[in-house]
Structures are given as structure tokens and as C-alpha cells.
Scaffold this motif. Structure first.
Motif, PDB file in Angstrom:
ATOM      1  N   LYS A  43       0.833  -1.206   0.000  1.00  0.00           N
ATOM      2  CA  LYS A  43       0.000   0.000   0.000  1.00  0.00           C
ATOM      3  C   LYS A  43       0.871   1.261   0.000  1.00  0.00           C
ATOM      4  O   LYS A  43       0.501   2.273  -0.602  1.00  0.00           O
ATOM      5  CB  LYS A  43      -0.930   0.016   1.217  1.00  0.00           C
ATOM      6  N   GLU A  46       1.989   1.722  -3.511  1.00  0.00           N
ATOM      7  CA  GLU A  46       0.856   2.217  -4.286  1.00  0.00           C
ATOM      8  C   GLU A  46       0.649   3.712  -4.033  1.00  0.00           C
ATOM      9  O   GLU A  46       0.412   4.485  -4.965  1.00  0.00           O
ATOM     10  CB  GLU A  46      -0.397   1.437  -3.897  1.00  0.00           C
ATOM     11  N   ASN A  50       0.981   6.770  -6.728  1.00  0.00           N
ATOM     12  CA  ASN A  50      -0.108   7.741  -6.857  1.00  0.00           C
ATOM     13  C   ASN A  50       0.410   9.166  -6.693  1.00  0.00           C
ATOM     14  O   ASN A  50       0.056  10.066  -7.461  1.00  0.00           O
ATOM     15  CB  ASN A  50      -1.200   7.433  -5.835  1.00  0.00           C
ATOM     16  N   VAL A  65      -5.017   4.495  -9.035  1.00  0.00           N
ATOM     17  CA  VAL A  65      -3.926   3.528  -8.889  1.00  0.00           C
ATOM     18  C   VAL A  65      -4.464   2.348  -8.090  1.00  0.00           C
ATOM     19  O   VAL A  65      -5.042   2.532  -7.018  1.00  0.00           O
ATOM     20  CB  VAL A  65      -2.712   4.168  -8.166  1.00  0.00           C
ATOM     21  N   SER A  66      -4.302   1.160  -8.633  1.00  0.00           N
ATOM     22  CA  SER A  66      -4.773  -0.038  -7.943  1.00  0.00           C
ATOM     23  C   SER A  66      -3.729  -1.138  -8.050  1.00  0.00           C
ATOM     24  O   SER A  66      -2.879  -1.130  -8.944  1.00  0.00           O
ATOM     25  CB  SER A  66      -6.103  -0.512  -8.540  1.00  0.00           C
ATOM     26  N   THR A  67      -3.804  -2.073  -7.127  1.00  0.00           N
ATOM     27  CA  THR A  67      -2.853  -3.183  -7.105  1.00  0.00           C
ATOM     28  C   THR A  67      -3.600  -4.487  -7.325  1.00  0.00           C
ATOM     29  O   THR A  67      -4.637  -4.726  -6.708  1.00  0.00           O
ATOM     30  CB  THR A  67      -2.122  -3.238  -5.754  1.00  0.00           C
ATOM     31  N   ILE A  76       1.019  -2.935 -10.017  1.00  0.00           N
ATOM     32  CA  ILE A  76       0.375  -1.665  -9.726  1.00  0.00           C
ATOM     33  C   ILE A  76      -0.090  -1.082 -11.055  1.00  0.00           C
ATOM     34  O   ILE A  76       0.726  -0.799 -11.932  1.00  0.00           O
ATOM     35  CB  ILE A  76       1.333  -0.700  -8.999  1.00  0.00           C
ATOM     36  N   VAL A 116       4.915  -2.151 -12.501  1.00  0.00           N
ATOM     37  CA  VAL A 116       4.060  -0.988 -12.684  1.00  0.00           C
ATOM     38  C   VAL A 116       3.627  -0.948 -14.146  1.00  0.00           C
ATOM     39  O   VAL A 116       4.462  -1.015 -15.044  1.00  0.00           O
ATOM     40  CB  VAL A 116       4.798   0.331 -12.318  1.00  0.00           C
TER      41      VAL A 116
END
Length: 120
Positions: A43, A46, A50, A65-67, A76, A116
């Protein structure tokens, strides 16, 4: 300065010596090695992505932005407006390559593997 002096001045042994001095200074100041001082999570990475992406684009409110976990790797995903995608990628991909390198380095300290990607 002659070329042979330049080679001696910047040899690998001298660099390692400076690196050891830096390590010792960090140990004295923090009481521990800097390698063990990073205790981030996925997190945190992430959030870092972001933060960087929002600073680059024209419409930071539309950045998401999500994982996701894909095939034993964490990915990511960055999604944004089409016109902001080029700002994230950069000329010849240099911006996204630099962001990926930073995330990979931090993930390596967590004994993890993170990629990423920019969504279309």
C-alpha cells in the motif's frame, strides 16, 4: 590530472570505502542499518506511485492507482485520461522506466516483486 590518476582516484575500492563510511554514519544516527530500516508495505508503494503520477499529470483527480496480484507478481495499475498517459510514459519511456526502477528497488527491500503498468 593524468588519466592514470583518474583511474586510481575513482577505483571501486575507494567507492566502497565511502559506502562503508556512509553505512556507519547511518548506523550511528539511527541505531541500525539502513537496509533494515525500510518496513514499507504494498500500500505504501501504491501511495508513492499515486503521489508521483498525480504530480505529473494535468488532471490528478482522474488518476486511479490499484494493485492486483497476477501470476505470483503484484502489479500496480495506473489509469488516467488518455492525454495524460504520455506524461506518465515520458519521452522514449524514460519517466515510466524511472518509476518502475524506484518501485522495483523498494519492493526488493521488502523481499517482493512488483511491476508498474499503465492502463490504456
Amino acid at each position: 590530472m593524468r588519466p592514470d590518476q583518474f583511474g586510481t582516484l575513482y577505483s571501486g575500492d575507494l567507492y566502497c570505502g565511502y559506502h562503508d563510511v556512509y553505512q556507519e554514519a547511518v548506523r550511528r544516527r539511527c541505531g541500525k542499518s539502513f537496509r533494515s530500516s525500510f518496513s514499507g508495505t504494498l500500500k505504501d508503494l501504491e501511495g508513492f506511485v499515486n503521489y508521483v503520477v498525480c504530480a505529473l499529470v494535468d488532471y490528478p483527480d482522474e488518476v486511479h492507482v490499484s494493485t492486483k496480484n497476477e501470476n505470483d507478481d503484484n502489479v500496480i495499475w495506473i489509469s488516467c485520461r488518455k492525454e495524460d498517459t504520455g506524461k506518465i510514459i515520458g519521452k522514449k519511456g524514460k519517466t515510466i522506466i524511472a518509476l518502475r526502477a524506484l518501485v522495483a528497488g523498494a519492493a526488493g527491500r521488502m523481499q517482493n516483486r512488483v511491476k508498474v503498468e499503465v492502463a490504456d
